[in-house]
Scaffold this active site. Sequence first.
Site, PDB file in Angstrom:
ATOM      1  N   LYS A 114      32.232   9.915  10.479  1.00  0.00           N
ATOM      2  CA  LYS A 114      32.264   9.504  11.888  1.00  0.00           C
ATOM      3  C   LYS A 114      33.545   8.750  12.175  1.00  0.00           C
ATOM      4  O   LYS A 114      33.695   7.586  11.804  1.00  0.00           O
ATOM      5  CB  LYS A 114      31.062   8.609  12.223  1.00  0.00           C
ATOM      6  CG  LYS A 114      30.903   8.441  13.723  1.00  0.00           C
ATOM      7  CD  LYS A 114      30.173   7.199  14.132  1.00  0.00           C
ATOM      8  CE  LYS A 114      31.036   5.983  14.144  1.00  0.00           C
ATOM      9  NZ  LYS A 114      32.218   6.051  15.024  1.00  0.00           N
ATOM     10  N   GLY A 128      35.650  -1.579   9.184  1.00  0.00           N
ATOM     11  CA  GLY A 128      35.591  -2.051  10.568  1.00  0.00           C
ATOM     12  C   GLY A 128      35.528  -3.560  10.594  1.00  0.00           C
ATOM     13  O   GLY A 128      35.952  -4.229   9.641  1.00  0.00           O
ATOM     14  N   SER A 129      34.968  -4.087  11.678  1.00  0.00           N
ATOM     15  CA  SER A 129      34.950  -5.538  11.836  1.00  0.00           C
ATOM     16  C   SER A 129      33.890  -6.166  10.937  1.00  0.00           C
ATOM     17  O   SER A 129      32.905  -5.516  10.566  1.00  0.00           O
ATOM     18  CB  SER A 129      34.655  -5.889  13.290  1.00  0.00           C
ATOM     19  OG  SER A 129      33.377  -5.398  13.639  1.00  0.00           O
ATOM     20  N   THR A 130      34.069  -7.434  10.641  1.00  0.00           N
ATOM     21  CA  THR A 130      33.080  -8.151   9.829  1.00  0.00           C
ATOM     22  C   THR A 130      31.746  -8.211  10.563  1.00  0.00           C
ATOM     23  O   THR A 130      30.687  -8.034   9.943  1.00  0.00           O
ATOM     24  CB  THR A 130      33.620  -9.555   9.492  1.00  0.00           C
ATOM     25  OG1 THR A 130      34.749  -9.374   8.617  1.00  0.00           O
ATOM     26  CG2 THR A 130      32.590 -10.414   8.781  1.00  0.00           C
ATOM     27  N   GLY A 189      30.155  -4.892  10.254  1.00  0.00           N
ATOM     28  CA  GLY A 189      29.843  -4.715   8.832  1.00  0.00           C
ATOM     29  C   GLY A 189      28.538  -5.406   8.434  1.00  0.00           C
ATOM     30  O   GLY A 189      27.756  -4.873   7.657  1.00  0.00           O
ATOM     31  N   GLU A 211      34.666  -2.530   3.997  1.00  0.00           N
ATOM     32  CA  GLU A 211      36.062  -2.999   4.033  1.00  0.00           C
ATOM     33  C   GLU A 211      36.252  -3.590   5.417  1.00  0.00           C
ATOM     34  O   GLU A 211      36.296  -2.862   6.408  1.00  0.00           O
ATOM     35  CB  GLU A 211      36.988  -1.803   3.763  1.00  0.00           C
ATOM     36  CG  GLU A 211      38.341  -2.211   3.235  1.00  0.00           C
ATOM     37  CD  GLU A 211      39.358  -2.335   4.326  1.00  0.00           C
ATOM     38  OE1 GLU A 211      39.521  -3.473   4.833  1.00  0.00           O
ATOM     39  OE2 GLU A 211      39.979  -1.322   4.674  1.00  0.00           O
ATOM     40  N   CYS A 267      44.001  -4.389   8.797  1.00  0.00           N
ATOM     41  CA  CYS A 267      43.063  -5.354   8.205  1.00  0.00           C
ATOM     42  C   CYS A 267      43.800  -6.310   7.293  1.00  0.00           C
ATOM     43  O   CYS A 267      43.434  -7.461   7.169  1.00  0.00           O
ATOM     44  CB  CYS A 267      41.938  -4.638   7.474  1.00  0.00           C
ATOM     45  SG  CYS A 267      42.509  -3.416   6.312  1.00  0.00           S
ATOM     46  N   GLU A 325      40.562 -13.332  13.234  1.00  0.00           N
ATOM     47  CA  GLU A 325      41.354 -12.103  13.171  1.00  0.00           C
ATOM     48  C   GLU A 325      41.710 -11.665  14.599  1.00  0.00           C
ATOM     49  O   GLU A 325      40.824 -11.404  15.413  1.00  0.00           O
ATOM     50  CB  GLU A 325      40.561 -10.998  12.475  1.00  0.00           C
ATOM     51  CG  GLU A 325      41.374  -9.734  12.291  1.00  0.00           C
ATOM     52  CD  GLU A 325      40.614  -8.631  11.572  1.00  0.00           C
ATOM     53  OE1 GLU A 325      39.493  -8.292  12.011  1.00  0.00           O
ATOM     54  OE2 GLU A 325      41.151  -8.102  10.589  1.00  0.00           O
TER      55      GLU A 325
END
Length: 497
Positions: free
Chosen positions: A181, A234-236, A239, A256, A290, A391
Amino acid sequence: MATIAATAKTHLLIGGAWVDASDGASYQNRNPATGATLAHVASASAQDVEAAARAARKAFDTGKWSTMAASRRAKIIYKIAQLLAERAPALALLEVRDNGKPIATAKGELSAIVDTFEFYAGAATKNYGDTLPSPMPGYFAYTVHEPVGVVGAIVPWNFPLLLASWKVAPALAAGCTIVLKPAPSTPLTALELGKIAIEAGLPEGVLNIITGSGRELGQAVVEHPEIDKIAFTGSTATGKMVAATAAQTLKRVTLELGGKSPSIVFDDADIDAAVAGALYGIYYNAGQTCEARSRLLVHEGIYDEFVQKFTERAGKLRIGDPEDAQTQIGAITMSEQFEKIAAYCKSGEEEGANRLFGGTRAQVGNGHSGGMFWDATAFEARPHHRIAREEIFGPVATFLKFTDEAQAIALANDSEYGLSASIWSQNLGRVNRVAKALRTGTVAVNTPYAVFPGIPFGGYKQSGYGRELGFDTVRLYSEVKSVITYMGEKPINPFGV
Ligand code: TXE
């Protein structure tokens, strides 16, 4: 491969066939540097995820990929690498139009993508098990590494094809089948990868690709009971949701996630080299990386000189038309991201950080007035400022000053993230002391480059878990089976009955 025409319509890849979304839905995909419509992309629904997961399951269970001779699998993966290399110029241009990154950056990525498929083509024949010391007399034991099953690969928009390759290539090497995806805003190169994979001889259903709304489709992939593993970048925040949802079906997960990585510059560094490396570390890919080195920790003894040289050279960076080979900072990929960068710059000013340069929308003419460009930006900040902790994912550097090695380490580790760090120093002892003390998955010494196919990449702390790249990643797409054989002549009869 011709570049995709403005009115191009794309399809989903399910079970080896290119199909419309089951309800016929599509959405417009735009070039972030011009605002022009790039393609009408099929917008999958949960029903399409269902079909893709079933196709991947079927392809896995029939064993046409998972039990194919590893040497044959390797050849198909290698063929994918060759086709990617042949089409690299067109793919790079497509990535530029979809993502907004400079063409020079996209070309570099294509070369890394080819290397990644080549590396994992080699790995396919080397997923060895072990012969184990006999646990008791008369026993023989060995392990085999078998593919984990169906992989849901969820990829973000900052390196669309590169991050797809980091998941697809090792998953294929291990013998897995895949539901890929891509991010909604950057799906086009993943679809080209699908075409190439089929051309290379990948059996139908081994790679399925679904495009559409990120949250709904991603959620459906993570929930799906036929999917065994999720590989997510992707983002924390997302995640954490992925990990929580995946726990319901006990899927294997690698994450990640985000970062707030430091460049740590000591007073014994080659200052010019450190300035050049630190500039690249934050402004490469417009900071939408990242592992962006968004915190610049600089020793007080060289701080003024470093900031002055950094500012001077940042002023020479070429921001603008991503298709121009001279461009170094391209467009911001999504309007949400553009707004986020603007909001962080505002918060920096409000919290009292000292803006050194940038902080505003960059004006780029020549047909790009509808594009989203942000000036290279830098602030002098305090460790508690949001711009020094969170971030931003844009071309925004924050400078912090330190007085000694211990403070440098403390500042570097004062983050919820732990993805990467760069150390700039000529002192070997110091470099190794600091590398050991840093709580990050990667430490780069005197270089801004830290990502290569054979070297594991991933985070400590809230930057995620598991690793991508490197040989051991094949193991993260494998299950270990232990086979224990009793070879003795006398039957085993502990009950004695
Ligand atoms: O990320 P998301 P977004 C960071 C960066 C950026 C922020 C937001 O700070 O500003 O995240 O970006 C899919 N279940 N990074 O909103 O939401 C989504 O479709 C499953 C850092 O794009 O994490 C996309 O394919 N999947 C990062 C992918 O997840 C879901 C790269 C990433 O989207 C989902 C990108 C759900 N519930 C952003 N919701 C890095 N580490 O490089 C969305 N997705």
